[in-house]
Design a protein around this motif. Structure first.
Motif, PDB file in Angstrom:
ATOM      1  N   MET A 119       0.803  -1.238   0.000  1.00 41.90           N
ATOM      2  CA  MET A 119       0.000   0.000   0.000  1.00 41.90           C
ATOM      3  C   MET A 119       0.833   1.284   0.000  1.00 41.90           C
ATOM      4  SD  MET A 119      -3.437   0.707   2.142  1.00 41.90           S
ATOM      5  CE  MET A 119      -4.372  -0.599   1.347  1.00 41.90           C
ATOM      6  N   HIS A 124      -1.596   3.062  -6.981  1.00 36.80           N
ATOM      7  CA  HIS A 124      -2.900   2.539  -6.604  1.00 36.80           C
ATOM      8  C   HIS A 124      -2.840   1.009  -6.655  1.00 36.80           C
ATOM      9  CE1 HIS A 124      -7.035   2.973  -5.549  1.00 36.80           C
ATOM     10  NE2 HIS A 124      -7.491   2.360  -6.620  1.00 36.80           N
ATOM     11  N   GLY A 178     -12.163  10.078  -8.959  1.00 37.49           N
ATOM     12  CA  GLY A 178     -11.188  10.674  -8.045  1.00 37.49           C
ATOM     13  C   GLY A 178      -9.816  10.852  -8.659  1.00 37.49           C
ATOM     14  N   TYR A 179      -9.712  10.652  -9.985  1.00 32.95           N
ATOM     15  CA  TYR A 179      -8.394  10.729 -10.622  1.00 32.95           C
ATOM     16  C   TYR A 179      -8.479  11.549 -11.894  1.00 32.95           C
ATOM     17  CZ  TYR A 179      -4.073   9.264 -12.894  1.00 32.95           C
ATOM     18  OH  TYR A 179      -2.850   9.253 -13.521  1.00 32.95           O
ATOM     19  N   ALA A 302       1.565  17.790  -5.448  1.00 28.24           N
ATOM     20  CA  ALA A 302       2.164  17.558  -4.127  1.00 28.24           C
ATOM     21  C   ALA A 302       3.674  17.779  -4.142  1.00 28.24           C
ATOM     22  CB  ALA A 302       1.837  16.152  -3.642  1.00 28.24           C
ATOM     23  N   LYS A 306       6.898  21.171  -1.884  1.00 28.27           N
ATOM     24  CA  LYS A 306       7.044  20.142  -0.844  1.00 28.27           C
ATOM     25  C   LYS A 306       8.294  20.395  -0.019  1.00 28.27           C
ATOM     26  CE  LYS A 306       8.718  15.957  -1.534  1.00 28.27           C
ATOM     27  NZ  LYS A 306       8.858  14.608  -2.127  1.00 28.27           N
TER      28      LYS A 306
ATOM     29  N   SER B  18       7.999  22.468   5.479  1.00 31.30           N
ATOM     30  CA  SER B  18       6.807  23.111   4.938  1.00 31.30           C
ATOM     31  C   SER B  18       6.149  24.116   5.868  1.00 31.30           C
ATOM     32  CB  SER B  18       5.781  22.055   4.562  1.00 31.30           C
ATOM     33  OG  SER B  18       6.270  21.284   3.516  1.00 31.30           O
ATOM     34  N   ARG B  40      -5.968   3.279   3.412  1.00 29.68           N
ATOM     35  CA  ARG B  40      -5.117   4.103   2.547  1.00 29.68           C
ATOM     36  C   ARG B  40      -4.920   5.492   3.150  1.00 29.68           C
ATOM     37  NH1 ARG B  40      -4.527   1.439  -2.455  1.00 29.68           N
ATOM     38  NH2 ARG B  40      -6.227  -0.028  -2.748  1.00 29.68           N
ATOM     39  N   ARG B  47       2.828   7.193   6.931  1.00 26.93           N
ATOM     40  CA  ARG B  47       4.010   7.197   6.081  1.00 26.93           C
ATOM     41  C   ARG B  47       4.620   8.580   5.959  1.00 26.93           C
ATOM     42  NH1 ARG B  47       4.053   7.159   0.112  1.00 26.93           N
ATOM     43  NH2 ARG B  47       1.803   7.037   0.228  1.00 26.93           N
ATOM     44  N   ARG B  48       3.770   9.588   5.849  1.00 27.82           N
ATOM     45  CA  ARG B  48       4.292  10.941   5.666  1.00 27.82           C
ATOM     46  C   ARG B  48       4.560  11.628   7.005  1.00 27.82           C
ATOM     47  NH1 ARG B  48       5.964  12.062   0.412  1.00 27.82           N
ATOM     48  NH2 ARG B  48       4.742  10.724  -0.927  1.00 27.82           N
ATOM     49  N   GLN B  81       0.537  20.165   2.334  1.00 24.47           N
ATOM     50  CA  GLN B  81       1.066  18.857   1.897  1.00 24.47           C
ATOM     51  C   GLN B  81       0.058  17.750   2.194  1.00 24.47           C
ATOM     52  OE1 GLN B  81       3.689  16.700   0.625  1.00 24.47           O
ATOM     53  NE2 GLN B  81       3.756  18.550  -0.602  1.00 24.47           N
ATOM     54  N   LYS B  84      -2.661  17.850  -0.432  1.00 23.29           N
ATOM     55  CA  LYS B  84      -2.153  17.450  -1.749  1.00 23.29           C
ATOM     56  C   LYS B  84      -1.892  15.953  -1.801  1.00 23.29           C
ATOM     57  CE  LYS B  84       0.245  21.640  -3.304  1.00 23.29           C
ATOM     58  NZ  LYS B  84       1.624  22.198  -3.311  1.00 23.29           N
ATOM     59  N   GLN B  85      -1.309  15.423  -0.738  1.00 23.03           N
ATOM     60  CA  GLN B  85      -1.025  13.985  -0.727  1.00 23.03           C
ATOM     61  C   GLN B  85      -2.330  13.191  -0.684  1.00 23.03           C
ATOM     62  OE1 GLN B  85       1.763  12.602  -1.354  1.00 23.03           O
ATOM     63  NE2 GLN B  85       3.263  14.222  -1.010  1.00 23.03           N
ATOM     64  N   HIS B  87      -5.118  14.082  -1.964  1.00 17.74           N
ATOM     65  CA  HIS B  87      -5.710  14.169  -3.303  1.00 17.74           C
ATOM     66  C   HIS B  87      -5.143  13.124  -4.245  1.00 17.74           C
ATOM     67  CE1 HIS B  87      -8.781  17.026  -4.117  1.00 17.74           C
ATOM     68  NE2 HIS B  87      -8.196  17.992  -3.440  1.00 17.74           N
ATOM     69  N   LYS B  88      -3.919  12.694  -3.976  1.00 17.79           N
ATOM     70  CA  LYS B  88      -3.296  11.724  -4.880  1.00 17.79           C
ATOM     71  C   LYS B  88      -3.898  10.333  -4.728  1.00 17.79           C
ATOM     72  CE  LYS B  88       1.222  11.898  -5.448  1.00 17.79           C
ATOM     73  NZ  LYS B  88       2.659  12.141  -5.187  1.00 17.79           N
ATOM     74  N   LEU B  89      -4.586  10.085  -3.614  1.00 17.11           N
ATOM     75  CA  LEU B  89      -5.240   8.782  -3.475  1.00 17.11           C
ATOM     76  C   LEU B  89      -6.401   8.727  -4.471  1.00 17.11           C
ATOM     77  CD1 LEU B  89      -5.287   8.455   0.428  1.00 17.11           C
ATOM     78  CD2 LEU B  89      -3.704   7.391  -1.183  1.00 17.11           C
ATOM     79  N   ILE B  90      -6.421   7.667  -5.236  1.00 20.11           N
ATOM     80  CA  ILE B  90      -7.397   7.568  -6.331  1.00 20.11           C
ATOM     81  C   ILE B  90      -8.825   7.568  -5.780  1.00 20.11           C
ATOM     82  CG2 ILE B  90      -8.082   6.188  -8.358  1.00 20.11           C
ATOM     83  CD1 ILE B  90      -5.195   7.087  -8.591  1.00 20.11           C
ATOM     84  N   ASN B  91      -9.035   7.009  -4.582  1.00 24.93           N
ATOM     85  CA  ASN B  91     -10.387   6.906  -4.028  1.00 24.93           C
ATOM     86  C   ASN B  91     -10.864   8.192  -3.350  1.00 24.93           C
ATOM     87  OD1 ASN B  91      -9.141   3.793  -3.101  1.00 24.93           O
ATOM     88  ND2 ASN B  91     -10.728   4.009  -4.645  1.00 24.93           N
ATOM     89  N   VAL B  92     -10.004   9.166  -3.245  1.00 22.80           N
ATOM     90  CA  VAL B  92     -10.403  10.441  -2.644  1.00 22.80           C
ATOM     91  C   VAL B  92     -11.027  11.322  -3.724  1.00 22.80           C
ATOM     92  CG1 VAL B  92      -9.562  12.582  -1.613  1.00 22.80           C
ATOM     93  CG2 VAL B  92      -8.742  10.386  -0.763  1.00 22.80           C
ATOM     94  N   LEU B  93     -12.279  11.751  -3.489  1.00 21.61           N
ATOM     95  CA  LEU B  93     -13.009  12.495  -4.503  1.00 21.61           C
ATOM     96  C   LEU B  93     -12.889  13.998  -4.306  1.00 21.61           C
ATOM     97  CD1 LEU B  93     -16.236  10.287  -4.461  1.00 21.61           C
ATOM     98  CD2 LEU B  93     -14.363  10.186  -6.108  1.00 21.61           C
TER      99      LEU B  93
END
Lengths: 564, 183
Positions: A119, A124, A178-179, A302, A306, B18, B40, B47-48, B81, B84-85, B87-93
């Motif tokens: 993950m 993805h 979402g993409y 992002a 950064k 930042s 996720r 992780r961040r 940050q 923005k991070q 937003h990069k998750l595909i499932n986040v709308l």
């Protein structure tokens, strides 16, 4: 249609003609489908080899690479390539087998939580729970992997579902609410960037792998040439702007040229494109380009601001943004002469600080001279795949890349063992071009089993080992920063009879021609002979043992304090 | 950070970087209602190195979409940050960083307070002042439900501590923007 046959149909619809993988229990159905699918499956000798080969294929061609592994250890062996692809933004779709649905979560044989383990290392991932979703999922995976900022996507497929009978209809659209990667770039920001460029007197372009991913090298060249701007790039960006070239300053960063690093240090404007201010580039972050304003162009929002706040952030695809930036800059009709003094200063650095090393005495071979000889023998026209370590830095410094996708290496993750399998992928993707691996005696032993793959596929890859018998980069750091306490760096590959393994005999065991080179006076001729002979070659070059990579920004130091 | 053999002081280890806004942020995150999405999101935070103060998840009026409400401290977290991070998750709308003045935020808390015959009525009175509800009464304890903004809940907690707070549970804030516009 069986779900696994639908996989084959989807791969073909995506234009995939070659994949890399390793079969096992949980992906047996998939391999049954490969049997007569008409897709070339390259059987590697370790799943890591499959993953890196898929990366090498993607990096050399710009297309999405594909790797297959089974459940459990097959999947965990793919974790390193997955992370590697994440760090270097490489588009690869990884298919992993999974235990039967009813066994999920029961610690079944060869069960691993692949989705959980990977993950944090994927762009993805998908766990298939309904086999009817498989075709759409595969196309979504390719779309996600290959667009925006590229990256790895994992599809985990439980074995029972892979055998299901599903209705298959070609999928022609992909809908991911979402993409939606932003690509065009804000017009106002582009105009501001053009104005900043026109006003700058000491500008430098600092570009990264993103320019190559975007296929924006022509657009970059046009802008940089029109403006007469000095340009440097990261390790990942080599070849986007051709080298050698009067405007090319050499690589930036820890082992970049003094000219590139000094230019950034004194610049009043740095235009960053598809790069991410990695610590190996910036040195001490607070003193990176201390006098400069930053224009930061990247498709990934992002990354912008950064590590360093951008004065002019510009989110977009370089291929679309750069032509607009050129147009706006042209309209300003900036006087090129404003850069004369800056170029004068840059030329002084170039004259004073060229890349250099002490020439060898007698027949001793300097590792840098091997890379220079490879450059001469190949006329700069080869695809070079590199492993990780000193040889990688010399490969970046002393080979000059006239085009993108000619320099394939693991930059972000720094994965030893990357080079040989990556070259397999590159050779499969670009069969007509000479493929050379620059590696070390440490790195090559991390995936040396892939020699069998080279043999099996009949690939004419030339592997050049800069053999100094040490984990040279670690040794260099121990010498410079750890009081010469050489802990666990002697690989025993250097010396006479007592050295092991004997790389020439090892190559022989795989049915590959092995050559040992020890004499600098005939180096170039010997290399040429080995490259010109048909088929693969495994070339053990015995080089100066304690040579160090210079120049160097010591860790935590600003660029202007470069040493060596 | 210097990666040689010099000893590092703990101060050196504090991440630089930042921009910090210095105030509390409430992020309203619409996500696809799919398995693993919460993992996720929370995995990204781990992780961040971002810290979440509170997190609550629930359904929306659309069954395909869930809402995650996160509160974060902008003094220690780079909010820009974080979003923005995310937003990069595909499932986040969709992500909305809710303006405090334009937002109605509520949290529910249950307090189990130790009481005796004498203090029982005192705690009940306090609950009344806070428009709380007494949801359980025993011989030696009482459970009070308080709904409100975080500050109100924290104020009540302070008051009942002196009586003996056996345990407390809070849901984390949920928030919605004021006016006609959708959050």
């Amino acid at each position: 249609m069986r779900a696994v046959d639908a996989i084959m149909e989807c791969l073909k619809a995506e234009g995939v003609d070659v994949v890399f993988g390793y079969p096992g229990g949980a992906n047996l159905p998939t391999y049954d489908a490969f049997y007569d699918a008409g897709i070339h499956h390259v059987l590697v000798r370790h799943e890591a080899g499959a993953g890196h080969a898929a990366e090498g294929y993607a990096k050399a061609t710009g297309k999405v690479g594909v790797a297959f592994g089974t459940s459990g250890p097959g999947a965990t062996n793919l974790v390193t390539p997955i992370m590697d692809a994440m760090m270097d933004s490489v588009p690869v779709v990884f298919f992993t087998g999974q235990v039967r649905t009813e066994l999920l979560g029961t610690d079944g044989f060869q069960e691993a939580d692949t989705i959980g383990i990977t993950m944090p290392a994927v762009k993805h991932s998908f766990l298939i729970t309904d086999p009817r979703e498989l075709p759409r999922t595969i196309h979504e995976a390719f779309h996600i992997a290959g667009t925006g900022r590229p990256g790895p996507v994992v599809i985990d497929l439980p074995m029972d579902l892979s055998k299901a009978d599903i209705p298959y209809e070609p999928v022609t659209d992909v809908h991911l609410p979402g993409y939606q990667p932003r690509t065009t770039g804000n017009a106002k920001q582009i105009r501001q960037a053009a104005r900043a460029l026109a006003a700058s007197r000491r500008p430098v372009f600092y570009t990264g792998g993103g320019v190559i991913s975007a296929g924006a090298h022509e657009e970059l060249r046009e802008l940089v040439r029109y403006g007469g701007f000095p340009i440097t790039s990261t390790l990942m960006g080599l070849g986007a702007y051709p080298a050698p070239d009067p405007q090319w300053l050499g690589m930036l960063g820890m082992h970049g040229t003094r000219t590139a690093n000094y230019s950034i240090d004194e610049a009043d404007l740095v235009v960053v494109i598809g790069a991410r201010f990695d610590d190996r580039v910036t040195g001490k972050l607070s003193e990176f380009a201390p006098r400069a304003k930053f224009v930061h162009i990247d498709v990934d929002p992002a990354e912008v601001s950064k590590n360093i706040p951008a004065h002019i952030p510009l989110v977009g695809d370089a291929k679309l943004v750069l032509p607009k930036l050129l147009e706006e800059y042209r309209a300003l009709d900036a006087d090129k002469a404003r850069l004369d003094a800056w170029w004068q200063r840059i030329r002084t650095w170039q004259e004073r600080h060229p890349l250099r090393y002490e020439p060898a005495e007698g027949t001793e071979i300097k590792p840098q001279s091997v890379v220079e000889a490879i450059y001469t023998v190949t006329g700069g026209e080869a695809i070079i795949s590199s492993d990780v370590g000193q040889h990688q830095m010399w490969g970046a410094q002393y080979y000059h890349y006239p085009e993108p996708r000619r320099w394939i290496n693991s930059g972000g993750l720094g994965t030893m063992g990357f080079g040989l399998p990556a070259a397999i992928g590159a050779q499969m993707g670009v069969p007509d071009r000479l493929n050379v691996v620059i590696t070390g005696d440490g790195s090559i032993q991390m995936n040396i089993q892939e020699l069998a793959t080279i043999r099996q596929e009949g690939l004419p890859i030339k592997v050049v080992i800069l053999n100094n018998g040490y984990l040279g980069m670690v040794r260099q750091w121990q010498e410079l920063f750890w009081q010469e306490r050489y802990s666990s760096v002697d690989m025993n590959t250097f010396g006479g009879e007592e050295a092991f393994p004997d790389f020439v005999k090892l190559a022989d065991a795989y049915g590959i021609r092995g050559v040992r080179l020890t004499d600098s006076t005939s180096l170039e001729d010997d290399l040429r002979a080995a490259f010109e002979a048909e088929g693969p070659a495994f070339i053990d070059v015995r080089v100066t043992r304690d040579e160090k990579v210079y120049p160097m920004i010591a860790p935590g130091e600003p660029a202007r304090n470069m040493v060596g | 950070m210097v990666d040689t053999n010099e000893l590092l002081s703990l101060d050196d280890l504090h991440a630089a970087g930042s921009i910090r806004t210095g105030r509390k942020h409430v992020l309203s995150v619409l996500v696809e209602n799919k398995p693993g999405v919460l993992t996720r999101v929370s995995g990204l935070f781990t992780r961040r190195g971002f810290n979440i103060d509170t997190l609550s998840v629930g359904p929306t009026d659309d069954e395909r979409i869930s809402r995650i409400t996160l509160t974060l401290d902008g003094a220690s977290q780079p909010i820009d940050q974080v979003t923005k991070q995310l937003h990069k998750l595909i499932n986040v709308l969709k992500i909305k960083d809710l303006e405090p003045a334009e937002t109605v935020a509520r949290e529910l808390a249950l307090f189990k307070v130790s009481v005796d015959a004498q203090t029982r009525s005192e705690v009940r009175e306090l609950a009344e002042v806070f428009r709380g509800k007494v949801v359980d009464i025993g011989k030696r304890s009482i459970i009070v439900e308080i709904t409100g903004e975080r500050s109100k809940i924290e104020a009540f907690e302070k008051l009942v501590r002196s009586y003996g707070l056996v345990e407390m549970i809070r849901t984390g804030e949920v928030a919605i923007s004021r006016g006609r516009e959708e959050t």
